[in-house]
Motif scaffolding. Structure first.
Motif: not given
Length: 136
Positions: A91-114
């Motif tokens: 569960a902890e590994r999944n939470r960490e992976a999900a958090e990394r994925y969420r950050r990556e997605q937010e960064e990608a969305e920010a680049r796309e929006q820019a």
């Protein structure tokens, strides 16, 4: 599997009927493409994504019930059961992976929006080469 060659795919704007803002419409569009193209997704959900992406069905229609809503519910139950059966370490590994994925997605969305928000760069006026026809 991708969309048929002669079939039009909806745009983010077309999904605004089902979304509350352009960012949510873009996320929905990306999620539907992921469902459609991921071979690990159950066939019914892939078909639902194809139907929505083609414009033959809206997410509102899906939410009203029927086969596709049942398939979504079944998939969510499988995810829930898998989460309940995880060890604390998993569960902890999944939470960490999900958090990394969420950050990556937010960064990608920010680049796309820019990119969408960036003013289009005017092309510099460059003189065209003159034709040499008719000249000696």
């Amino acid at each position: 599997m991708s969309i048929e060659r002669n079939e039009r795919e909806v745009t983010d704007d077309d999904l605004m009927e089902d979304a509350k803002d352009p960012v949510q419409a873009a996320r929905l569009h990306k999620s539907l493409r992921t469902l459609r193209d991921n071979p690990n997704v159950p066939p019914q959900l892939q078909q639902m994504a194809r139907e929505v992406l083609s414009g033959r069905l809206s997410m509102t229609d899906v939410a009203k019930g029927g086969t596709y809503l049942d398939a979504l519910g079944d998939s969510m139950m499988k995810i829930k059961r898998a989460a309940e059966n995880m060890t604390p370490e998993e569960a902890e590994r999944n939470r960490e992976a999900a958090e990394r994925y969420r950050r990556e997605q937010e960064e990608a969305e920010a680049r796309e929006q820019a990119e969408r928000d960036a003013p289009s760069q005017p092309q510099p006026d460059t003189p065209r080469p003159r034709s040499r026809r008719g000249r000696i």
